[in-house]
Write a protein that holds these residues in place. Structure first.
Motif, PDB file in Angstrom:
ATOM      1  N   GLY A 179       0.797  -1.198   0.000  1.00  0.00           N
ATOM      2  CA  GLY A 179       0.000   0.000   0.000  1.00  0.00           C
ATOM      3  C   GLY A 179       0.841   1.265   0.000  1.00  0.00           C
ATOM      4  O   GLY A 179       0.318   2.347  -0.120  1.00  0.00           O
ATOM      5  N   TRP A 180       2.134   1.142   0.106  1.00  0.00           N
ATOM      6  CA  TRP A 180       2.994   2.321   0.139  1.00  0.00           C
ATOM      7  C   TRP A 180       3.974   2.323  -1.027  1.00  0.00           C
ATOM      8  O   TRP A 180       4.991   2.990  -0.988  1.00  0.00           O
ATOM      9  CB  TRP A 180       3.770   2.390   1.441  1.00  0.00           C
ATOM     10  CG  TRP A 180       2.885   2.663   2.611  1.00  0.00           C
ATOM     11  CD1 TRP A 180       1.613   3.128   2.588  1.00  0.00           C
ATOM     12  CD2 TRP A 180       3.202   2.466   3.963  1.00  0.00           C
ATOM     13  NE1 TRP A 180       1.109   3.229   3.834  1.00  0.00           N
ATOM     14  CE2 TRP A 180       2.077   2.835   4.721  1.00  0.00           C
ATOM     15  CE3 TRP A 180       4.327   2.018   4.637  1.00  0.00           C
ATOM     16  CZ2 TRP A 180       2.042   2.778   6.097  1.00  0.00           C
ATOM     17  CZ3 TRP A 180       4.283   1.950   6.014  1.00  0.00           C
ATOM     18  CH2 TRP A 180       3.154   2.334   6.718  1.00  0.00           C
ATOM     19  N   GLY A 181       3.702   1.529  -2.014  1.00  0.00           N
ATOM     20  CA  GLY A 181       4.569   1.504  -3.177  1.00  0.00           C
ATOM     21  C   GLY A 181       5.733   0.553  -2.996  1.00  0.00           C
ATOM     22  O   GLY A 181       5.831  -0.171  -2.021  1.00  0.00           O
ATOM     23  N   ASP A 182       6.588   0.562  -3.959  1.00  0.00           N
ATOM     24  CA  ASP A 182       7.747  -0.321  -3.948  1.00  0.00           C
ATOM     25  C   ASP A 182       9.015   0.510  -3.876  1.00  0.00           C
ATOM     26  O   ASP A 182       8.997   1.716  -3.922  1.00  0.00           O
ATOM     27  CB  ASP A 182       7.771  -1.176  -5.219  1.00  0.00           C
ATOM     28  CG  ASP A 182       6.593  -2.132  -5.288  1.00  0.00           C
ATOM     29  OD1 ASP A 182       6.203  -2.617  -4.226  1.00  0.00           O
ATOM     30  OD2 ASP A 182       6.093  -2.379  -6.387  1.00  0.00           O
ATOM     31  N   GLY A 183      10.110  -0.165  -3.720  1.00  0.00           N
ATOM     32  CA  GLY A 183      11.385   0.520  -3.778  1.00  0.00           C
ATOM     33  C   GLY A 183      12.094   0.600  -2.449  1.00  0.00           C
ATOM     34  O   GLY A 183      11.905  -0.224  -1.565  1.00  0.00           O
ATOM     35  N   ILE A 236      13.625  -0.536   3.473  1.00  0.00           N
ATOM     36  CA  ILE A 236      14.141  -0.012   4.736  1.00  0.00           C
ATOM     37  C   ILE A 236      13.124  -0.198   5.857  1.00  0.00           C
ATOM     38  O   ILE A 236      13.459  -0.673   6.937  1.00  0.00           O
ATOM     39  CB  ILE A 236      14.508   1.482   4.593  1.00  0.00           C
ATOM     40  CG1 ILE A 236      15.688   1.635   3.638  1.00  0.00           C
ATOM     41  CG2 ILE A 236      14.826   2.092   5.949  1.00  0.00           C
ATOM     42  CD1 ILE A 236      15.969   3.066   3.252  1.00  0.00           C
ATOM     43  N   ILE A 237      11.882   0.166   5.623  1.00  0.00           N
ATOM     44  CA  ILE A 237      10.870   0.177   6.674  1.00  0.00           C
ATOM     45  C   ILE A 237      10.501  -1.222   7.157  1.00  0.00           C
ATOM     46  O   ILE A 237      10.472  -1.471   8.364  1.00  0.00           O
ATOM     47  CB  ILE A 237       9.604   0.926   6.200  1.00  0.00           C
ATOM     48  CG1 ILE A 237       9.919   2.407   6.031  1.00  0.00           C
ATOM     49  CG2 ILE A 237       8.455   0.726   7.179  1.00  0.00           C
ATOM     50  CD1 ILE A 237      10.379   3.100   7.290  1.00  0.00           C
ATOM     51  N   TRP A 238      10.194  -2.142   6.261  1.00  0.00           N
ATOM     52  CA  TRP A 238       9.706  -3.451   6.694  1.00  0.00           C
ATOM     53  C   TRP A 238      10.732  -4.245   7.487  1.00  0.00           C
ATOM     54  O   TRP A 238      10.365  -4.871   8.493  1.00  0.00           O
ATOM     55  CB  TRP A 238       9.136  -4.241   5.520  1.00  0.00           C
ATOM     56  CG  TRP A 238       7.884  -3.582   5.009  1.00  0.00           C
ATOM     57  CD1 TRP A 238       7.691  -3.059   3.783  1.00  0.00           C
ATOM     58  CD2 TRP A 238       6.689  -3.329   5.741  1.00  0.00           C
ATOM     59  NE1 TRP A 238       6.442  -2.495   3.699  1.00  0.00           N
ATOM     60  CE2 TRP A 238       5.796  -2.640   4.888  1.00  0.00           C
ATOM     61  CE3 TRP A 238       6.272  -3.598   7.036  1.00  0.00           C
ATOM     62  CZ2 TRP A 238       4.531  -2.254   5.295  1.00  0.00           C
ATOM     63  CZ3 TRP A 238       5.011  -3.202   7.436  1.00  0.00           C
ATOM     64  CH2 TRP A 238       4.150  -2.545   6.568  1.00  0.00           C
ATOM     65  N   PRO A 239      12.011  -4.259   7.138  1.00  0.00           N
ATOM     66  CA  PRO A 239      12.983  -4.922   8.024  1.00  0.00           C
ATOM     67  C   PRO A 239      13.061  -4.257   9.400  1.00  0.00           C
ATOM     68  O   PRO A 239      13.210  -4.938  10.418  1.00  0.00           O
ATOM     69  CB  PRO A 239      14.308  -4.808   7.271  1.00  0.00           C
ATOM     70  CG  PRO A 239      13.900  -4.712   5.837  1.00  0.00           C
ATOM     71  CD  PRO A 239      12.619  -3.930   5.850  1.00  0.00           C
ATOM     72  N   LEU A 240      12.943  -2.920   9.455  1.00  0.00           N
ATOM     73  CA  LEU A 240      12.959  -2.230  10.743  1.00  0.00           C
ATOM     74  C   LEU A 240      11.733  -2.590  11.578  1.00  0.00           C
ATOM     75  O   LEU A 240      11.833  -2.781  12.799  1.00  0.00           O
ATOM     76  CB  LEU A 240      13.031  -0.718  10.545  1.00  0.00           C
ATOM     77  CG  LEU A 240      14.356  -0.174  10.003  1.00  0.00           C
ATOM     78  CD1 LEU A 240      14.253   1.328   9.772  1.00  0.00           C
ATOM     79  CD2 LEU A 240      15.487  -0.497  10.958  1.00  0.00           C
ATOM     80  N   VAL A 241      10.588  -2.711  10.939  1.00  0.00           N
ATOM     81  CA  VAL A 241       9.369  -3.115  11.642  1.00  0.00           C
ATOM     82  C   VAL A 241       9.536  -4.536  12.177  1.00  0.00           C
ATOM     83  O   VAL A 241       9.184  -4.825  13.321  1.00  0.00           O
ATOM     84  CB  VAL A 241       8.134  -3.010  10.711  1.00  0.00           C
ATOM     85  CG1 VAL A 241       6.915  -3.688  11.329  1.00  0.00           C
ATOM     86  CG2 VAL A 241       7.838  -1.559  10.392  1.00  0.00           C
ATOM     87  N   LEU A 242      10.098  -5.417  11.375  1.00  0.00           N
ATOM     88  CA  LEU A 242      10.324  -6.793  11.806  1.00  0.00           C
ATOM     89  C   LEU A 242      11.279  -6.858  12.999  1.00  0.00           C
ATOM     90  O   LEU A 242      11.021  -7.561  13.970  1.00  0.00           O
ATOM     91  CB  LEU A 242      10.877  -7.621  10.642  1.00  0.00           C
ATOM     92  CG  LEU A 242      11.136  -9.090  10.941  1.00  0.00           C
ATOM     93  CD1 LEU A 242       9.847  -9.796  11.308  1.00  0.00           C
ATOM     94  CD2 LEU A 242      11.792  -9.752   9.747  1.00  0.00           C
TER      95      LEU A 242
END
Length: 83
Positions: free
Chosen positions: A13-17, A22-28
């Motif tokens: 929902g926030w696009g690709d790239g 950066i964000i999803w590994p930090l969230v994990l």
């Protein structure tokens, strides 16, 4: 697929790239750290928890409080229970 606003929302929902990279590994990482902290917290019973007392010691203290045994007998039995 277009949702009527001219945006292709893709997988997150926030696009690709670079943003997703950066964000999803930090969230994990934040989720893993949060779970570890919660499991080890004293309120959950983790590493910070005080050691569980013997139920025998609880009973002994109750008997002493009720006056069923005297102080010397209490201290002797407490030492025996504690090992």
């Amino acid at each position: 697929m277009m949702w009527g606003y001219g945006h292709d929302w893709g997988m997150g929902g926030w696009g690709d790239g670079a943003f997703n990279m950066i964000i999803w590994p930090l969230v994990l990482v934040a989720l893993v750290i949060g779970v570890i902290w919660f499991v080890r917290s004293p309120s959950y019973g983790g590493a910070g928890r005080l050691p569980r007392r013997s139920s025998g010691l609880d009973i002994l203290e109750e008997r002493y409080a009720r006056g069923e045994i005297n102080r010397d007998e209490f201290l002797q039995k407490k030492q025996e229970i504690s090992g």
